[in-house]
Enzyme design. Structure first.
Site, PDB file in Angstrom:
ATOM      1  CD  GLU A   1      -2.917  -0.620  -0.068  1.00 44.10           C
ATOM      2  OE1 GLU A   1      -3.028   0.398  -0.590  1.00 44.10           O
ATOM      3  OE2 GLU A   1      -3.719  -1.320  -0.511  1.00 44.10           O
TER       4      GLU A   1
ATOM      5  CE1 TYR B   1      -7.315   3.093  -0.357  1.00 43.12           C
ATOM      6  CE2 TYR B   1      -4.757   3.233  -0.123  1.00 43.12           C
ATOM      7  CZ  TYR B   1      -5.809   2.503  -0.638  1.00 43.12           C
ATOM      8  OH  TYR B   1      -5.787   1.331  -1.484  1.00 43.12           O
TER       9      TYR B   1
ATOM     10  CG  ASP C   1      -8.058   3.141  -4.707  1.00 40.31           C
ATOM     11  OD1 ASP C   1      -9.287   3.449  -5.210  1.00 40.31           O
ATOM     12  OD2 ASP C   1      -7.227   2.370  -5.215  1.00 40.31           O
TER      13      ASP C   1
ATOM     14  CB  CYS D   1     -23.807   1.564 -13.340  1.00 35.54           C
ATOM     15  SG  CYS D   1     -22.869   3.057 -13.700  1.00 35.54           S
TER      16      CYS D   1
END
Length: 355
Positions: free
Chosen positions: A50, A133, A151, A219
């Protein structure tokens, strides 16, 4: 606040079903089938990946990750490493404050947590280089705790799923609310990786593959035809151009004159060439005192490099340095010990001008 009444359990369950089949293979990742069979991720590898992935692509990170984990397979091994060796291994990956914080964090994990990353989100936030994050990613992926990751990939997915036209970065709080509403209690670690994979492989910045997206039916932006234009972003300010000079001197026995840059600031703690400050100036070559007396020659061409907040133009001077020279700054590195790959990218570009 925008309505987010899409059926959340269906969304997370559908995405996990897709992830079980289409999960990307990563050197730090435990595949979903192995994870469900009881194999747990290594928090050290999740944390390291990360940190490396911050503002850096997966394709670039993979080789660095493999070298780091081969050389330092545990957080304790990394904590015991020499600073210069870690900085040299990081060279070329950019954003060098990450490497400095990497060492600080590893040493705190060893000193304060007996070499094990804390499973508490609040404790993770206290470690150097770990922000909201990264703490959420470690908590969810390494420990399977319900924390929401947001992110760039997830921001794009959420903006399109809910047809959010507020430009980034202003949209981040709203996107976090949407992302949190979908994050499940069941398999939150796999879900976090699934939604990032969705953004990286299907809901891509350009030409999203809506036809094969597991979330295509609910969506909103796909239904409205707005997906390609989302997420919207505020216009970027033009980057200023800074100028500087560097001095590449090689002693008659082949040793190079180098210096370790100050820990704070850009390229902090990295090996580099002695040179000037980088300044905004209309003068083509800022005046600077060379690191030692010699017949310095300005090389044709220049180095151009872009950092996050500015463009840099470096003017490169080169010379052969007499064997008995004692420089006012820097130190000599024997030819046998010098590896251009240990230099950050901008310094390696300067070296390439001498070839």
């Amino acid at each position: 606040m925008r309505d987010n009444s899409i059926n959340q359990p269906d969304l997370s369950g559908t995405l996990l079903e897709w992830y079980d089949i289409h999960a990307r293979s990563m050197p730090w990742r435990v595949p979903p089938q192995d994870r469900q069979a009881g194999t747990k991720p290594d928090p050290y590898r999740i944390w390291l990946s990360e940190v490396m992935l911050q503002q850096t692509t997966v394709a670039t990170v993979k080789d660095y990750f493999e070298r780091f984990t081969t050389r330092w397979p545990t957080v304790s091994k990394l904590a015991a490493a020499e600073d210069a060796e870690v900085m040299a291994e990081w060279a070329g990956l950019g954003y060098y404050a990450r490497a400095r914080n990497l060492l600080k964090c590893a040493r705190q994990v060893v000193d304060l947590h007996n070499g094990s990353f804390p499973q508490n989100h609040a404790e993770l936030l206290k470690l150097p280089g770990i922000g909201p994050y990264t703490a959420a990613a470690i908590s969810s992926i390494a420990f399977d705790l319900r924390h929401t990751v947001l992110d760039g990939n997830v921001e794009r997915v959420m903006a399109r799923m809910y047809d959010i036209h507020t430009p980034l970065p202003d949209a981040k709080p709203e996107l976090m609310v949407m992302a949190d509403a979908i994050t499940p209690e069941n398999r939150p670690g796999d879900y976090a990786q699934a939604v990032m994979d969705l953004g990286a492989t299907i809901c891509t910045p350009k030409s999203p593959a809506c036809g094969i997206c597991p979330w295509r039916d609910p969506c909103r932006s796909r239904a409205l035809g707005t997906a390609p234009e989302l997420p919207k972003k505020l216009p970027k300010k033009p980057k200023p151009v800074r100028h500087g000079s560097v001095f590449l001197g090689q002693r008659t026995d082949g040793a190079w004159l180098l210096e370790t840059r100050p820990e704070k600031g850009l390229l902090g703690g990295m090996l580099g060439w002695p040179g000037s400050d980088w300044v905004d100036t209309t003068a083509p070559i800022p005046e600077v005192t060379p690191p030692c007396r010699a017949d310095w020659q300005l090389l044709p061409g220049e180095v151009r490099h872009t950092f996050t907040h500015f463009h840099l133009v470096l003017h490169v001077f080169h010379t052969a340095i007499p064997a008995d020279t004692k420089p006012a700054r820097g130190h000599f590195v024997n030819k046998s010990d010098f590896r251009p790959s240990d230099l950050p990218t901008v310094m390696r570009k300067a070296y390439d001008l001498t070839r």
